[in-house]
Write a protein that holds these residues in place. Structure first.
Motif: not given
Length: 233
Positions: A39, A41-42, A66, A69
């Motif tokens: 992931k 995590n932005g 996207k 994440d």
């Protein structure tokens, strides 16, 4: 890296389109099944398209990232027409993304976009966590083949008129860069000579990954996507 130039075969060139279509369908399930993937995590990822392509072409890759994440950015400059003046706008975009996230950016470049990506890393090593190039012939822009023919048609010249201010960095980008770098290449690439897409050395910071992919399908080919995911963490 002194081996003879590996020019694309006519078979691989003429089957580029149909192979890219099959690769799109072949990765559909993987792109829509996001279990057991790292992931983001932005974290910010900037994806740069190749010659005569745009953000529309890189959408399958960006959509997958996207879903994982990541904060994903296209280059937002329409079709990549090999206008080297676009590099200054791309540099500004990288700096804006870094300022917005306050974290180093991952940059992925496809074909000519990968050469642009190496330029970004050369100028901004402190802003970039890692780069990945997909079928990017950064070791020479002058090798004969379909990509060179396309550039000559765009410039309407038998020679690519590279301005003096761009020649130095094009040479510098051939050498290993001071950031984590992954060069993904395919020996069945029908557009660019595959051995121009490799780092001259491999070590903890620089890696070459071989896949089976058409050139036009690299932004949605299953092996390429899996290689990208593997390098994200």
């Amino acid at each position: 890296m002194n081996e003879p130039l590996q020019k694309p075969t006519l078979f691989h060139f003429f089957t580029e389109g149909i192979r890219a279509v099959f690769e799109w369908f072949g990765s559909w399930i993987y792109r829509h099944k996001y279990t057991n993937k790292p992931k983001g995590n932005g974290q910010a990822v900037l994806v740069v398209p190749g010659l005569l392509s745009s953000d529309l072409n890189t959408w399958p890759l960006r959509r997958m990232l996207k879903k994982m994440d990541y904060a994903v950015y296209g280059w937002e400059m329409g079709m990549n027409l090999a206008n080297l003046d676009d590099l200054s706008l791309l540099d500004q975009k990288l700096k804006a993304i870094y300022k917005n996230h306050q974290h180093k950016v991952i940059v992925i470049g496809w074909s000519l976009g990968g050469i642009y990506t190496r330029k970004l890393a050369l100028d901004n090593p402190g802003l970039i966590e890692q780069i990945m190039t997909l079928g990017s012939p950064f070791r020479s822009l002058h090798a004969p083949g379909p990509a060179m023919t396309t550039l000559k048609l765009l410039y309407r010249s038998n020679e690519i008129p590279i301005p003096e201010e761009h020649r130095e960095w094009l040479t510098q980008c051939q050498a290993p860069l001071p950031v984590k770098t992954t060069c993904i290449y395919s020996t069945i690439d029908g557009i660019v000579p595959w051995n121009l897409c490799l780092e001259s050395i491999e070590d903890d910071l620089h890696k070459n990954i071989k896949v089976r992919s058409s050139h036009n399908g690299m932004v949605h080919n299953l092996q390429v996507l899996k290689a990208i995911v593997a390098q994200l963490h």
